[in-house]
Write a protein that holds these residues in place. Structure first.
Motif, PDB file in Angstrom:
ATOM      1  N   PHE A   1      12.851 -31.868  -1.864  1.00  0.00           N
ATOM      2  CA  PHE A   1      12.172 -33.072  -1.388  1.00  0.00           C
ATOM      3  C   PHE A   1      11.188 -32.734  -0.264  1.00  0.00           C
ATOM      4  O   PHE A   1      10.085 -33.276  -0.198  1.00  0.00           O
ATOM      5  CB  PHE A   1      13.196 -34.101  -0.896  1.00  0.00           C
ATOM      6  CG  PHE A   1      13.633 -35.056  -1.959  1.00  0.00           C
ATOM      7  CD1 PHE A   1      12.847 -36.143  -2.306  1.00  0.00           C
ATOM      8  CD2 PHE A   1      14.827 -34.872  -2.641  1.00  0.00           C
ATOM      9  CE1 PHE A   1      13.238 -37.040  -3.297  1.00  0.00           C
ATOM     10  CE2 PHE A   1      15.234 -35.750  -3.639  1.00  0.00           C
ATOM     11  CZ  PHE A   1      14.434 -36.838  -3.966  1.00  0.00           C
ATOM     12  N   VAL A   2      11.606 -31.838   0.639  1.00  0.00           N
ATOM     13  CA  VAL A   2      10.732 -31.434   1.746  1.00  0.00           C
ATOM     14  C   VAL A   2       9.456 -30.795   1.204  1.00  0.00           C
ATOM     15  O   VAL A   2       8.344 -31.144   1.620  1.00  0.00           O
ATOM     16  CB  VAL A   2      11.466 -30.453   2.691  1.00  0.00           C
ATOM     17  CG1 VAL A   2      10.502 -29.873   3.726  1.00  0.00           C
ATOM     18  CG2 VAL A   2      12.615 -31.154   3.404  1.00  0.00           C
ATOM     19  N   ILE A   3       9.610 -29.852   0.269  1.00  0.00           N
ATOM     20  CA  ILE A   3       8.451 -29.170  -0.311  1.00  0.00           C
ATOM     21  C   ILE A   3       7.556 -30.171  -1.035  1.00  0.00           C
ATOM     22  O   ILE A   3       6.335 -30.178  -0.882  1.00  0.00           O
ATOM     23  CB  ILE A   3       8.905 -28.054  -1.274  1.00  0.00           C
ATOM     24  CG1 ILE A   3       9.614 -26.933  -0.497  1.00  0.00           C
ATOM     25  CG2 ILE A   3       7.714 -27.481  -2.041  1.00  0.00           C
ATOM     26  CD1 ILE A   3      10.271 -25.886  -1.376  1.00  0.00           C
ATOM     27  N   TYR A   4       8.171 -31.045  -1.816  1.00  0.00           N
ATOM     28  CA  TYR A   4       7.429 -32.024  -2.623  1.00  0.00           C
ATOM     29  C   TYR A   4       6.585 -32.950  -1.747  1.00  0.00           C
ATOM     30  O   TYR A   4       5.371 -33.082  -1.930  1.00  0.00           O
ATOM     31  CB  TYR A   4       8.428 -32.832  -3.460  1.00  0.00           C
ATOM     32  CG  TYR A   4       7.845 -34.017  -4.187  1.00  0.00           C
ATOM     33  CD1 TYR A   4       6.992 -33.844  -5.263  1.00  0.00           C
ATOM     34  CD2 TYR A   4       8.166 -35.322  -3.802  1.00  0.00           C
ATOM     35  CE1 TYR A   4       6.465 -34.937  -5.948  1.00  0.00           C
ATOM     36  CE2 TYR A   4       7.644 -36.413  -4.477  1.00  0.00           C
ATOM     37  CZ  TYR A   4       6.799 -36.217  -5.545  1.00  0.00           C
ATOM     38  OH  TYR A   4       6.279 -37.298  -6.207  1.00  0.00           O
ATOM     39  N   PHE A   5       7.224 -33.591  -0.764  1.00  0.00           N
ATOM     40  CA  PHE A   5       6.503 -34.548   0.067  1.00  0.00           C
ATOM     41  C   PHE A   5       5.496 -33.855   0.982  1.00  0.00           C
ATOM     42  O   PHE A   5       4.408 -34.390   1.236  1.00  0.00           O
ATOM     43  CB  PHE A   5       7.479 -35.395   0.887  1.00  0.00           C
ATOM     44  CG  PHE A   5       8.185 -36.437   0.074  1.00  0.00           C
ATOM     45  CD1 PHE A   5       7.483 -37.486  -0.484  1.00  0.00           C
ATOM     46  CD2 PHE A   5       9.544 -36.360  -0.157  1.00  0.00           C
ATOM     47  CE1 PHE A   5       8.126 -38.453  -1.254  1.00  0.00           C
ATOM     48  CE2 PHE A   5      10.201 -37.310  -0.929  1.00  0.00           C
ATOM     49  CZ  PHE A   5       9.491 -38.362  -1.466  1.00  0.00           C
ATOM     50  N   ALA A   6       5.854 -32.664   1.489  1.00  0.00           N
ATOM     51  CA  ALA A   6       4.943 -31.953   2.381  1.00  0.00           C
ATOM     52  C   ALA A   6       3.670 -31.539   1.645  1.00  0.00           C
ATOM     53  O   ALA A   6       2.561 -31.721   2.157  1.00  0.00           O
ATOM     54  CB  ALA A   6       5.640 -30.721   2.959  1.00  0.00           C
ATOM     55  N   VAL A   7       3.836 -31.008   0.447  1.00  0.00           N
ATOM     56  CA  VAL A   7       2.671 -30.568  -0.331  1.00  0.00           C
ATOM     57  C   VAL A   7       1.756 -31.741  -0.647  1.00  0.00           C
ATOM     58  O   VAL A   7       0.531 -31.674  -0.456  1.00  0.00           O
ATOM     59  CB  VAL A   7       3.125 -29.860  -1.635  1.00  0.00           C
ATOM     60  CG1 VAL A   7       1.967 -29.726  -2.606  1.00  0.00           C
ATOM     61  CG2 VAL A   7       3.694 -28.486  -1.325  1.00  0.00           C
ATOM     62  N   ILE A   8       2.341 -32.854  -1.112  1.00  0.00           N
ATOM     63  CA  ILE A   8       1.527 -34.029  -1.444  1.00  0.00           C
ATOM     64  C   ILE A   8       0.836 -34.593  -0.205  1.00  0.00           C
ATOM     65  O   ILE A   8      -0.366 -34.850  -0.199  1.00  0.00           O
ATOM     66  CB  ILE A   8       2.391 -35.116  -2.119  1.00  0.00           C
ATOM     67  CG1 ILE A   8       2.691 -34.715  -3.570  1.00  0.00           C
ATOM     68  CG2 ILE A   8       1.688 -36.464  -2.092  1.00  0.00           C
ATOM     69  CD1 ILE A   8       3.433 -35.755  -4.360  1.00  0.00           C
TER      70      ILE A   8
END
Length: 416
Positions: free
Chosen positions: A189-196
């Motif tokens: 979730f951290v990677i997903y939201f941070a990238v977006i």
């Protein structure tokens, strides 16, 4: 090189002081505090007392043994022997005197059955507990009818011993898998939201400067390539600042509430004794994933002149992130599936899916290294290609929201 650092820190400090960044950070910190204090919050709203259930016993025999069963299942549920009729019980529930009412009776085999009534049955916790208690009571009564002793009954319903052992060398145990699954779930979730969020921020930053014609001044004094990488690193530094705030607050809050959280989600998916290698891989794949999508976002943002066109231009990039995240969610249940293995080597999916495999499985080190190598190679190719597109893209104005504009940007770069 001095101009590079000026743009980098200008981008960082400018975004750091924006209201949107401050509000987003504060809201996320509050969410982190809420999650790590969830038991105290629930207790605060439930401090009004126990849930009271009116029990109408039509048999005159079931209330006491039923209450005894329920005391072992849910101590916070207060059963009251209600001696009025069904209509009076329904009225008492509607008036808020009771959370619900349960009617006990015998079926044609002289075994217990019940009807539960409440204002709403959306919360299944109470009804499930009541059903479990009644099921246990029914089992006891049925056993007594066929003369089973208490010891025989316990043996009959004793859970079967079922051990799981992996034959693969150094394979994770079930406990380690549960722990890894929880950590991977959170970090995905951290990677997903941070990238977006941060990739969008870069694209918006470039488009905003172009729309205000600031870019014309900048490119006369600083090369577009320096601008692009300065913005990527500046917003990357911003993302690390924000994540550091979340992690520090989350760590100390979690540590403070460890005893109250150990029986919930954090108990099943524990975060203690996390392997150092998993943390290292999480950091590596997060940083590489950021740079991969940030480079892509920067040159896509350079193709548009209006802020309104940014979302349309970066939609395909966003869909790639979403696709990688959805595949990773599927992989939490089947991390060793061939589909997961193959997609973990597709660079745009590697940050999430290869990290999933590293966290959930015991894979050869060379597989993770190959994934990291592919990511680095893709980032370099995107950086070189993106720099050329960015260099010409910042000179393009007017309505520009088609991928055909990449070719036009490359031509402008050649003509310089």
């Amino acid at each position: 090189m001095n101009s590079f650092w000026i743009i980098l820190f200008h981008t960082y400090l400018n975004k750091l002081k924006t209201k949107s960044f401050i509000i987003t950070t504060l809201l996320t910190v509050l969410i982190v505090l809420g999650l790590t204090n969830i038991n105290q919050i629930i207790d605060f709203f439930d401090k009004g007392g126990k849930d009271k259930i009116a029990v109408l016993d039509e048999t005159g025999q079931l209330y006491k043994p039923f209450k005894q069963q329920m005391s072992a299942i849910n101590k916070d549920l207060e059963l009251v022997h209600y001696k009025k009729n069904e209509q009076a019980a329904e009225k008492a529930v509607k008036n808020g005197d009771y959370t619900g009412a349960v009617q006990l009776r015998f079926d044609q085999d002289q075994l217990p059955e019940a009807t539960f009534k409440a204002m709403t049955i959306a919360d299944s916790t109470i009804s499930t507990d009541l059903q479990t208690g009644l099921q246990q009571l029914k089992t006891m009564l049925a056993a007594s009818k066929i003369n089973l002793s208490q010891d025989q009954l316990q043996k009959l319903y004793k859970p079967v011993t079922f051990e799981k052992k992996a034959l693969e060398k150094n394979a994770k145990t079930e406990e380690e898998l549960n722990q890894a699954r929880g950590l991977v779930y959170v970090l995905l979730f951290v990677i997903y939201f941070a990238v977006i969020m941060y990739a969008n921020m870069i694209a918006m930053e470039v488009a905003t400067e172009k729309s205000s014609r600031v870019m014309e001044i900048l490119i006369s004094s600083v090369s577009p390539i320096k601008q692009m990488f300065a913005k990527i690193l500046g917003i990357g530094l911003l993302s690390l600042t924000q994540l550091a705030a979340f992690l520090i607050v989350g760590y100390f809050s979690f540590k403070h509430n460890l005893d109250s959280l150990k029986d919930g989600f954090f108990g099943v998916y524990g975060f203690g004794d996390v392997p150092t290698a998993t943390i290292v891989y999480a950091v590596i794949f997060f940083i590489l994933g950021y740079f991969l999508y940030a480079t892509l976002a920067a040159f896509l943002g350079s193709l548009v002149s209006r802020i309104e066109d940014v979302q349309q231009m970066i939609t395909p990039m966003t869909m790639l992130v979403v696709a990688g995240f959805m595949i990773a969610m599927f992989g939490l249940g089947k991390p060793d599936a061939s589909f997961i293995t193959v997609t973990s080597y597709i660079p745009f999916f590697t940050p999430m899916i290869m990290f999933l495999r590293v966290g959930m499985l015991t894979i050869p080190t060379w597989e993770a290294i190959v994934g990291i190598g592919l990511l680095l190679a893709t980032i370099i190719v995107l950086a070189v290609f993106g720099a050329r597109v960015y260099r010409g893209g910042v000179l393009m104005y007017g309505k520009s929201n088609s991928f055909k504009d990449i070719k036009k940007a490359l031509q402008l770069t050649k003509n310089e």
